[in-house]
Design a protein around this motif. Structure first.
Motif, short mmCIF file in Angstrom:
data_model
loop_
_atom_site.label_atom_id
_atom_site.label_comp_id
_atom_site.label_asym_id
_atom_site.label_seq_id
_atom_site.Cartn_x
_atom_site.Cartn_y
_atom_site.Cartn_z
N ALA A 143 -1.76 1.00 8.65
CA ALA A 143 -0.58 1.82 8.37
C ALA A 143 -0.01 1.49 7.00
N VAL A 144 0.00 0.20 6.66
CA VAL A 144 0.49 -0.23 5.35
C VAL A 144 -0.50 0.15 4.26
N GLU A 145 -1.78 -0.08 4.54
CA GLU A 145 -2.80 0.10 3.50
C GLU A 145 -3.11 1.56 3.20
N LEU A 146 -3.03 2.42 4.20
CA LEU A 146 -3.43 3.83 4.01
C LEU A 146 -2.26 4.74 3.66
N ALA A 147 -1.04 4.22 3.74
CA ALA A 147 0.13 5.02 3.33
C ALA A 147 0.06 5.23 1.81
#
Length: 260
Positions: free
Chosen positions: A176-180
């Motif tokens: 969620a953090v990396e692909l936002a």
């Protein structure tokens, strides 16, 4: 272009029956084109696909694959190609396929570790990575089916499963953090939303089933449709990422540590 050629596309792993099939049906009702993935349940998958295609032609396809395809680059590439060739795009990836069985201490072996971690942790990560360019192109999303026991409330006797689902839960938060901000990643954690099949290696005896119902504040076992409803919400919730929704009738509030 006709409407059915522009509808968004969803892939649900392990979706021939039970919760996976409920998600497929709910998405199809919302005008999604659906890819039904299965491994051992080809006849059920084909039946579901035929039913949906009768409702709306060219709206459902079946993909047969063992998720161990992720361990070999050529096989993974072929699987990804088959997914994208189905409808030419991918908007939503749902990680639903899962193995679940007890692994009491003093009986644990490497084969159990490999199988439970493959379906519940490794395949979701590697498939997310392999399909990411297509999800980014559609500004799509990824949703993982987790378990209320994957966070601080382990099933007694299910160490490997608990560990694998906890890893998948952390994958949701990490990605969620990396692909936002382009791709959203969320999870749905069922409680007792469907009982294991009575003739399977996962079956529960009636006494245990009754004690489980007694422990649920809403006093009933959930339905696959309850999970599908939350999945559809997360697909459409454009400002929600990194979240895990417990769909458990309140069970996680009253669950005693170590109890099933």
């Amino acid at each position: 272009m006709t409407d059915h050629n522009t509808a968004p596309v969803i892939l649900v792993t392990g979706s021939a029956k039970r919760i996976g099939a409920a998600i497929v049906k709910a998405a199809h009702c919302q005008n999604y084109r659906v890819i039904i993935h299965c491994h051992n349940s080809q006849s059920e998958a084909q039946k579901l696909s035929d039913e949906l295609n009768q409702l709306r032609p060219h709206s459902a396809k079946v993909l047969l694959a063992d998720l161990s395809v992720i361990n070999t680059k050529d096989r993974l590439d072929a699987f990804v190609k088959a997914i994208i060739t189905s409808f030419g795009q991918l908007d939503v990836l749902i990680h639903n396929a899962s193995r679940f069985y007890p692994t009491p201490i003093n009986s644990i072996d490497n084969e159990q570790w490999d199988e439970l971690f493959l379906t519940n942790a490794k395949a979701p990560l590697m498939l997310s990575q392999a399909l990411l360019p297509y999800l980014q192109a559609q500004q799509g999303c990824i949703i993982s089916l987790l378990d209320i026991h994957a966070h601080d409330k382990p099933f007694k006797g299910y160490s490997i499963y608990n560990m694998a689902k906890a890893a998948q839960r952390m994958m949701v938060q990490s990605l969620a953090v990396e692909l936002a901000p382009v791709v959203r990643v969320n999870g749905v954690a069922p409680g007792v939303n469907i009982l294991p099949e009575t003739n399977s290696d996962q079956a529960l005896d009636p006494g245990l089933q009754n004690s489980i119902v007694d422990s649920i504040p809403l006093q009933r076992i959930g339905k696959p449709e309850d999970i599908a409803h939350s999945v559809l919400y997360l697909i459409q919730a454009s400002y929600v990422t990194g979240q895990i929704i417990d769909v458990d009738g309140g069970r996680s509030l009253t669950l005693a540590g170590g109890k099933y």
